[in-house]
Design a protein around this motif. Structure first.
Motif, mmCIF file in Angstrom:
data_model
loop_
_atom_site.group_PDB
_atom_site.id
_atom_site.type_symbol
_atom_site.label_atom_id
_atom_site.label_comp_id
_atom_site.label_asym_id
_atom_site.label_seq_id
_atom_site.Cartn_x
_atom_site.Cartn_y
_atom_site.Cartn_z
ATOM 1 N N GLY A 37 0.839 -1.184 0.000
ATOM 2 C CA GLY A 37 0.000 0.000 0.000
ATOM 3 C C GLY A 37 0.873 1.231 0.000
ATOM 4 O O GLY A 37 2.096 1.152 0.053
ATOM 5 N N GLN A 38 0.215 2.375 -0.083
ATOM 6 C CA GLN A 38 0.980 3.607 -0.061
ATOM 7 C C GLN A 38 1.633 3.754 1.316
ATOM 8 O O GLN A 38 0.968 3.684 2.338
ATOM 9 C CB GLN A 38 0.079 4.805 -0.332
ATOM 10 N N ASP A 39 2.932 3.895 1.340
ATOM 11 C CA ASP A 39 3.719 4.024 2.571
ATOM 12 C C ASP A 39 3.603 2.798 3.468
ATOM 13 O O ASP A 39 3.724 2.903 4.686
ATOM 14 C CB ASP A 39 3.311 5.274 3.358
ATOM 15 N N ARG A 40 3.345 1.645 2.891
ATOM 16 C CA ARG A 40 3.264 0.397 3.657
ATOM 17 C C ARG A 40 4.005 -0.690 2.916
ATOM 18 O O ARG A 40 3.816 -0.874 1.719
ATOM 19 C CB ARG A 40 1.811 -0.040 3.851
ATOM 20 N N ARG A 41 4.866 -1.414 3.642
ATOM 21 C CA ARG A 41 5.564 -2.532 3.038
ATOM 22 C C ARG A 41 5.789 -3.628 4.065
ATOM 23 O O ARG A 41 5.721 -3.399 5.247
ATOM 24 C CB ARG A 41 6.877 -2.147 2.367
ATOM 25 N N ILE A 42 6.025 -4.805 3.538
ATOM 26 C CA ILE A 42 6.355 -5.949 4.377
ATOM 27 C C ILE A 42 7.774 -6.364 4.015
ATOM 28 O O ILE A 42 8.105 -6.514 2.833
ATOM 29 C CB ILE A 42 5.370 -7.105 4.168
ATOM 30 N N LEU A 43 8.610 -6.536 5.028
ATOM 31 C CA LEU A 43 10.006 -6.879 4.823
ATOM 32 C C LEU A 43 10.287 -8.275 5.357
ATOM 33 O O LEU A 43 9.733 -8.680 6.384
ATOM 34 C CB LEU A 43 10.917 -5.898 5.569
ATOM 35 N N LEU A 44 11.151 -8.984 4.684
ATOM 36 C CA LEU A 44 11.696 -10.231 5.186
ATOM 37 C C LEU A 44 13.114 -9.907 5.628
ATOM 38 O O LEU A 44 13.965 -9.573 4.810
ATOM 39 C CB LEU A 44 11.705 -11.315 4.105
ATOM 40 N N LEU A 45 13.342 -9.942 6.951
ATOM 41 C CA LEU A 45 14.627 -9.569 7.525
ATOM 42 C C LEU A 45 15.367 -10.798 8.020
ATOM 43 O O LEU A 45 14.756 -11.728 8.538
ATOM 44 C CB LEU A 45 14.440 -8.624 8.720
#
Length: 119
Positions: free
Chosen positions: A50-58
């Motif tokens: 989404g706008q200004d939303r992300r999911i990270l795999l760290l």
């Protein structure tokens, strides 16, 4: 005129000293933002949801985490098992590693089952 020149030299000297100190402290504490992932935390993959939303795999040490990032803050979504490499579909043993999209779909399915939501 001489005092103005001395003041300018003093300001330039303070700025150079501050720059040098920041570089030395950053190297000593491992906080160099330009290190390109040489530290203990690496972003293996990310997806914009989404706008200004992300999911990270760290990857942090030996552990992998799914983390949600938005303007509201950072939230741990799940700890995931397995070995994941950046931009590498297979690990060293030739075993296929699921893509980030597959991992995200698996997490969504797990979350929906846990919360009793039917799709």
């Amino acid at each position: 005129m001489l005092s103005l020149f001395n003041a300018i030299l003093a300001v330039i000297g303070v700025l150079c000293l501050a720059y040098w100190c920041c570089r030395m402290l950053g190297k000593q504490w491992g906080m160099n933002p330009c290190s390109g992932g040489r530290g203990s935390m690496k972003v293996l993959s990310q997806i914009q949801v989404g706008q200004d939303r992300r999911i990270l795999l760290l990857n942090i040490g030996e552990h992998n985490y799914l983390v949600g990032v938005s303007q509201a803050g950072i939230q741990l979504l799940a700890e995931v098992e397995g070995k994941y490499e950046t931009d590498m579909p297979q690990n060293a043993e030739g075993v296929t590693v699921p893509s980030f999209q597959e991992l995200l779909e698996k997490y969504k399915k797990f979350r929906d089952e846990k919360n009793g939501v039917d799709r």
